[in-house]
Design a protein around this motif. Structure first.
Motif, mmCIF file in Angstrom:
data_model
loop_
_atom_site.group_PDB
_atom_site.id
_atom_site.type_symbol
_atom_site.label_atom_id
_atom_site.label_comp_id
_atom_site.label_asym_id
_atom_site.label_seq_id
_atom_site.Cartn_x
_atom_site.Cartn_y
_atom_site.Cartn_z
ATOM 1 N N GLY A 1 -9.623 4.800 0.549
ATOM 2 C CA GLY A 1 -8.480 5.221 1.361
ATOM 3 C C GLY A 1 -8.859 5.540 2.792
ATOM 4 N N ASP B 1 -3.129 5.277 -0.604
ATOM 5 C CA ASP B 1 -4.065 4.392 0.099
ATOM 6 C C ASP B 1 -4.329 4.851 1.528
ATOM 7 O OD1 ASP B 1 -4.360 2.376 -2.002
ATOM 8 O OD2 ASP B 1 -2.250 1.929 -1.605
ATOM 9 N N GLU C 1 0.843 -1.201 0.000
ATOM 10 C CA GLU C 1 0.000 0.000 0.000
ATOM 11 C C GLU C 1 0.879 1.252 0.000
ATOM 12 O OE1 GLU C 1 -4.299 -0.605 1.856
ATOM 13 O OE2 GLU C 1 -2.750 -0.619 3.400
ATOM 14 N N LYS D 1 0.111 13.270 -6.182
ATOM 15 C CA LYS D 1 -0.849 12.465 -6.935
ATOM 16 C C LYS D 1 -0.233 11.939 -8.228
ATOM 17 C CE LYS D 1 -5.774 12.101 -7.248
ATOM 18 N NZ LYS D 1 -7.046 12.725 -6.848
ATOM 19 N N THR E 1 -3.722 7.756 -9.119
ATOM 20 C CA THR E 1 -4.730 7.017 -8.333
ATOM 21 C C THR E 1 -4.888 7.549 -6.930
ATOM 22 O OG1 THR E 1 -3.098 5.385 -7.617
ATOM 23 C CG2 THR E 1 -4.310 4.908 -9.644
ATOM 24 N N GLY E 2 -3.880 8.238 -6.399
ATOM 25 C CA GLY E 2 -3.917 8.708 -5.024
ATOM 26 C C GLY E 2 -3.271 7.715 -4.069
ATOM 27 N N SER F 1 -14.221 6.625 1.600
ATOM 28 C CA SER F 1 -13.012 6.724 2.413
ATOM 29 C C SER F 1 -13.364 6.890 3.890
ATOM 30 C CB SER F 1 -12.144 7.878 1.927
ATOM 31 O OG SER F 1 -12.902 9.074 1.838
ATOM 32 N N LYS G 1 -15.394 8.457 -2.474
ATOM 33 C CA LYS G 1 -14.358 7.420 -2.527
ATOM 34 C C LYS G 1 -14.548 6.345 -1.455
ATOM 35 C CE LYS G 1 -10.874 10.624 -4.315
ATOM 36 N NZ LYS G 1 -9.583 11.315 -4.044
ATOM 37 N N THR H 1 1.759 8.828 -7.764
ATOM 38 C CA THR H 1 0.979 7.596 -7.590
ATOM 39 C C THR H 1 0.366 7.124 -8.914
ATOM 40 O OG1 THR H 1 -1.143 8.695 -7.136
ATOM 41 C CG2 THR H 1 0.347 8.340 -5.258
ATOM 42 N N ALA I 1 -6.826 7.529 -2.545
ATOM 43 C CA ALA I 1 -7.315 6.588 -3.539
ATOM 44 C C ALA I 1 -8.691 6.086 -3.091
ATOM 45 C CB ALA I 1 -6.342 5.413 -3.659
ATOM 46 N N TYR I 2 -9.370 5.357 -3.962
ATOM 47 C CA TYR I 2 -10.684 4.819 -3.605
ATOM 48 C C TYR I 2 -10.530 3.876 -2.407
ATOM 49 C CZ TYR I 2 -15.442 3.177 -4.156
ATOM 50 O OH TYR I 2 -16.771 2.899 -3.943
#
Length: 325
Positions: free
Chosen positions: A238, A216, A147, A207, A213-214, A261, A259, A210, A235-236
């Protein structure tokens, strides 16, 4: 006649000026299940300043000696103590009588062996930073190898500890700092990528690194400044662990929904004995294998504790600040 010691005493809540050096405080003898440590160094943490100001949820009974982190040599053991002996090199972060002093009393089960490979100053840097970092990563965020982790404000005591744990766990580690010197510390602590959080566009660069994607997971040291931006960086699915905060911030809950999150708070004082034991065993292994190496920042004499409290909240915190006893 009882032994006397030098210690910092707080008789009223307020600014750093309420920290007073007293030179003739009696040294307590350890009771059953306790040990007395002759301290060589004490750790200084931001929470110490909040407690001193009287604004923290936990208010000690006045007068009191600040500090929970410290390292030194066991001077005396109380009845029934078998896991420690006089002369052992140890560290603690749960001192009963405060660590801004030449001696401190502790429950024997809250004292941990300090490797001969590390200095007492490094031992004083364990405590709150390392146990908080491990709690954030493993007890709250449940991080996994592979991650991507961002430590937002990574050059201080908790930040560098988090980087070391995450690197050893097989994570892809990002860290931010506010100075060139801070950036070097972040890299030395194990970050794969470092960013200056005062540099324009640094969030976009994170960003981009990555692949768009952003990240984790994020360990956040100053949520009142960064939390809104953190939500954009995730990220989705996260997760964010808030370790430090000094005020309010407005966020949009839709950022969480979009997301799926999660934002959670981290409080070391919520850790169970089982949690602390687990952390201490990981630290023992890290000391032995050499991947745990506390980074000590400013070393300030005990009689300048006021200066330590003025500087600990500065924006250029580098490593763990300690008081030399």
């Amino acid at each position: 006649m009882s032994k006397l010691m030098r210690a910092i005493l707080v008789s009223e809540f307020g600014g750093p000026e309420v920290l007073k050096l007293v030179k003739d405080i009696p040294v307590s003898k350890p009771s059953k299940g306790q040990v007395l440590i002759k301290l060589a160094a004490a750790g200084v943490n931001p929470v110490d300043t909040y407690i001193r100001s009287g604004t923290y949820a936990r208010k000690p009974t006045l007068p009191y000696t600040p500090g929970a982190d410290g390292a030194g040599v066991i001077e005396e053991v109380g009845e029934g103590v078998t896991q420690h002996k006089v002369g052992d090199r140890v560290y603690t972060f749960q001192a009963m009588s405060g660590t801004y002093a030449e001696y401190t009393l502790c429950n024997a089960n809250s004292v941990y062996k300090l490797s001969d490979k590390l200095s007492f100053e490094q031992g004083a840097a364990f405590g709150v930073p390392y146990y908080t970092a491990y709690r954030a990563l493993h007890h709250k965020l449940n991080v996994r190898p592979g991650e991507t982790l961002l430590v937002h404000g990574a050059s201080g005591g908790v930040g560098t500890a988090t980087l070391q744990f995450a690197k050893n766990h097989g994570m892809i580690v990002f860290g931010t700092a506010g100075t060139k010197e801070g950036e070097k510390i972040v890299l030395n602590a194990g970050a794969h990528h470092v960013f200056n959080h005062f540099s324009p566009g640094y969030l976009d660069k994170i960003k981009e690194t990555t692949g768009g994607t952003g990240v984790d997971v994020i360990v956040e040291m100053l949520a009142n400044v960064n939390l809104h931006n953190d939500l954009q960086l995730l990220a989705y699915g996260g997760r964010i662990a808030v370790v430090g905060n000094r005020g309010n911030i407005e966020i949009c809950p839709r950022d969480l929904m979009a997301k799926e999150s999660c934002v959670m708070g981290v409080k070391l004082f919520g850790a169970t004995e089982k949690d602390l034991k687990e952390t201490s065993l990981v630290i023992d292994a890290g000391m032995e294998l050499g991947w745990i190496n506390p980074i000590v920042g400013r070393e300030i004499p005990l009689d300048e504790a006021t200066r330590a409290h003025e500087e600990i909240l500065s924006k250029d915190a580098l490593g763990k600040m300690v008081l030399k006893i």
